[in-house]
Design a protein around this motif. Sequence first.
Motif, PDB file in Angstrom:
ATOM      1  N   UNK A 272      -0.111  21.493 -14.235  1.00 52.28           N
ATOM      2  CA  UNK A 272      -1.553  21.625 -14.329  1.00 52.28           C
ATOM      3  C   UNK A 272      -2.209  21.272 -12.995  1.00 52.28           C
ATOM      4  N   UNK A 273      -2.961  22.207 -12.428  1.00 53.98           N
ATOM      5  CA  UNK A 273      -3.525  22.003 -11.093  1.00 53.98           C
ATOM      6  C   UNK A 273      -4.528  20.860 -11.056  1.00 53.98           C
ATOM      7  N   UNK A 274      -5.341  20.727 -12.093  1.00 53.41           N
ATOM      8  CA  UNK A 274      -6.334  19.650 -12.106  1.00 53.41           C
ATOM      9  C   UNK A 274      -5.650  18.287 -12.092  1.00 53.41           C
TER      10      UNK A 274
ATOM     11  N   UNK B 211       0.662  19.834  -1.761  1.00 57.31           N
ATOM     12  CA  UNK B 211      -0.319  20.745  -2.363  1.00 57.31           C
ATOM     13  C   UNK B 211       0.084  22.213  -2.253  1.00 57.31           C
ATOM     14  N   UNK B 212       1.331  22.487  -1.874  1.00 60.71           N
ATOM     15  CA  UNK B 212       1.777  23.879  -1.804  1.00 60.71           C
ATOM     16  C   UNK B 212       1.532  24.601  -3.116  1.00 60.71           C
ATOM     17  N   UNK B 213       1.892  23.941  -4.223  1.00 55.98           N
ATOM     18  CA  UNK B 213       1.701  24.567  -5.535  1.00 55.98           C
ATOM     19  C   UNK B 213       0.243  24.566  -5.965  1.00 55.98           C
ATOM     20  N   UNK B 214      -0.566  23.730  -5.323  1.00 55.40           N
ATOM     21  CA  UNK B 214      -1.985  23.667  -5.675  1.00 55.40           C
ATOM     22  C   UNK B 214      -2.779  24.821  -5.098  1.00 55.40           C
ATOM     23  N   UNK B 215      -2.255  25.461  -4.067  1.00 57.37           N
ATOM     24  CA  UNK B 215      -3.039  26.485  -3.362  1.00 57.37           C
ATOM     25  C   UNK B 215      -2.534  27.896  -3.639  1.00 57.37           C
ATOM     26  N   UNK B 216      -1.762  28.059  -4.691  1.00 53.74           N
ATOM     27  CA  UNK B 216      -1.404  29.412  -5.113  1.00 53.74           C
ATOM     28  C   UNK B 216       0.057  29.785  -5.001  1.00 53.74           C
ATOM     29  N   UNK B 217       0.847  29.070  -4.194  1.00 49.69           N
ATOM     30  CA  UNK B 217       2.261  29.408  -4.115  1.00 49.69           C
ATOM     31  C   UNK B 217       2.970  28.940  -5.379  1.00 49.69           C
ATOM     32  N   UNK B 218       3.938  29.731  -5.832  1.00 49.80           N
ATOM     33  CA  UNK B 218       4.655  29.386  -7.055  1.00 49.80           C
ATOM     34  C   UNK B 218       6.064  29.942  -6.981  1.00 49.80           C
ATOM     35  N   UNK B 219       6.866  29.570  -7.971  1.00 44.40           N
ATOM     36  CA  UNK B 219       8.206  30.119  -8.093  1.00 44.40           C
ATOM     37  C   UNK B 219       9.129  29.709  -6.962  1.00 44.40           C
TER      38      UNK B 219
ATOM     39  N   UNK C 149       0.824  -1.209   0.000  1.00 50.57           N
ATOM     40  CA  UNK C 149       0.000   0.000   0.000  1.00 50.57           C
ATOM     41  C   UNK C 149       0.858   1.258   0.000  1.00 50.57           C
ATOM     42  N   UNK C 150       1.925   1.248   0.780  1.00 50.15           N
ATOM     43  CA  UNK C 150       2.786   2.435   0.829  1.00 50.15           C
ATOM     44  C   UNK C 150       3.542   2.637  -0.484  1.00 50.15           C
ATOM     45  N   UNK C 151       3.957   1.534  -1.134  1.00 47.43           N
ATOM     46  CA  UNK C 151       4.638   1.643  -2.423  1.00 47.43           C
ATOM     47  C   UNK C 151       3.687   2.202  -3.483  1.00 47.43           C
ATOM     48  N   UNK C 152       2.437   1.737  -3.484  1.00 49.48           N
ATOM     49  CA  UNK C 152       1.426   2.253  -4.422  1.00 49.48           C
ATOM     50  C   UNK C 152       1.184   3.736  -4.163  1.00 49.48           C
ATOM     51  N   UNK C 153       1.136   4.125  -2.908  1.00 53.08           N
ATOM     52  CA  UNK C 153       0.932   5.522  -2.547  1.00 53.08           C
ATOM     53  C   UNK C 153       2.016   6.417  -3.161  1.00 53.08           C
ATOM     54  N   UNK C 154       3.273   6.010  -3.024  1.00 53.51           N
ATOM     55  CA  UNK C 154       4.381   6.795  -3.568  1.00 53.51           C
ATOM     56  C   UNK C 154       4.317   6.829  -5.090  1.00 53.51           C
ATOM     57  N   UNK C 155       4.034   5.681  -5.703  1.00 51.64           N
ATOM     58  CA  UNK C 155       3.966   5.608  -7.160  1.00 51.64           C
ATOM     59  C   UNK C 155       2.861   6.485  -7.725  1.00 51.64           C
ATOM     60  N   UNK C 156       1.746   6.586  -7.023  1.00 47.70           N
ATOM     61  CA  UNK C 156       0.643   7.423  -7.490  1.00 47.70           C
ATOM     62  C   UNK C 156       0.933   8.913  -7.276  1.00 47.70           C
ATOM     63  N   UNK C 157       1.746   9.234  -6.284  1.00 48.90           N
ATOM     64  CA  UNK C 157       2.033  10.636  -6.004  1.00 48.90           C
ATOM     65  C   UNK C 157       2.959  11.282  -7.014  1.00 48.90           C
ATOM     66  N   UNK C 158       3.895  10.504  -7.552  1.00 56.36           N
ATOM     67  CA  UNK C 158       4.923  11.098  -8.415  1.00 56.36           C
ATOM     68  C   UNK C 158       4.389  11.739  -9.697  1.00 56.36           C
ATOM     69  N   UNK C 159       3.452  11.106 -10.441  1.00 54.30           N
ATOM     70  CA  UNK C 159       2.971  11.752 -11.670  1.00 54.30           C
ATOM     71  C   UNK C 159       2.394  13.145 -11.435  1.00 54.30           C
ATOM     72  N   UNK C 160       1.741  13.349 -10.291  1.00 49.62           N
ATOM     73  CA  UNK C 160       1.196  14.671  -9.999  1.00 49.62           C
ATOM     74  C   UNK C 160       2.257  15.670  -9.587  1.00 49.62           C
ATOM     75  N   UNK C 161       3.290  15.190  -8.905  1.00 48.83           N
ATOM     76  CA  UNK C 161       4.349  16.075  -8.415  1.00 48.83           C
ATOM     77  C   UNK C 161       5.061  16.794  -9.546  1.00 48.83           C
ATOM     78  N   UNK C 162       5.191  16.145 -10.701  1.00 45.14           N
ATOM     79  CA  UNK C 162       5.959  16.729 -11.803  1.00 45.14           C
ATOM     80  C   UNK C 162       5.083  17.503 -12.781  1.00 45.14           C
ATOM     81  N   UNK C 163       3.790  17.670 -12.453  1.00 49.06           N
ATOM     82  CA  UNK C 163       2.868  18.390 -13.324  1.00 49.06           C
ATOM     83  C   UNK C 163       2.678  19.823 -12.846  1.00 49.06           C
TER      84      UNK C 163
END
Length: 262
Positions: A149-151, A209-217, A133-147
């Motif tokens: 696009x907020x959605x 979610x730092x980048x999801x809530x408006x922080x950037x750069x 379960x923890x390995x799946x959690x990490x694997x699912x998190x990475x594709x979003x981390x490098x995007x």
Amino acid sequence: MAPLAGDFTYGQWSAVYNALSFGIAAMGSATVFFWLQLPNVTKSYRTALTITGIVTWIATYHYFRIFNSWVAAFEVQQAGGDYAVSVSGTPFNDAYRYVDWLLTVPLLLIELILVMKLPAGETASMGTKLGLASAVMVALGYPGEIQENLAVRWFWWALAMIPFFYVVYSLLAGLGEATAKQPESVSGLVSAARYLTAVSWLTYPFVYIIKNIGLAGPTATMCEQIGYSIADVVAKAVFGVLIWAIAAEKSRLEELSKPGRR
């Protein structure tokens, strides 16, 4: 790897530099401590303590790589009475974190289960379920981390939270009965290890979610690197100290229970 912003201040750059340096020092010293303590625990708990040291050793290696990548990604030059920071053009490779988590997060859960010394069947079952379960959690998190696009980021974050909540629930509720069966002087340490893991892990989705809530750069990058570094040290080095304390106390109790010992 998204290109870094070019307007970092020296304070922002050095804050990340020092956070990564702290990660190297904390993980490296923890590794030495855990492995030096191996002769001081009984055979029953040496595997758990060995894995604890492996976790922090892997983290030490990856923090070296992240630190070196961070330094190479920038040029720092004196400008008057201060320093000017500019990107060098060399990419900053933050993927080392996810490689690290994919290796170490399942091991963190396994070392806790091993040091609790549950029945063999329960150890294998819990270790397999929580590790996967923890390995799946990490694997699912990475594709979003490098995007960017907020959605898309929110989509992968939400998927990763499914196994995340399963693991946290298992730590807080699923292992409750097994913790109650531990010796009285150990149960408090086991509970502390379980709750420390859950609390430290709760840091990760909020940093994510730092980048999801408006922080950037530069501000977002600085907060991410510092947040992840603090969470890693707590979840691995500090957690490892609790694993050692549990192993040491249970070893002491086993020695006292031997015939002829008081």
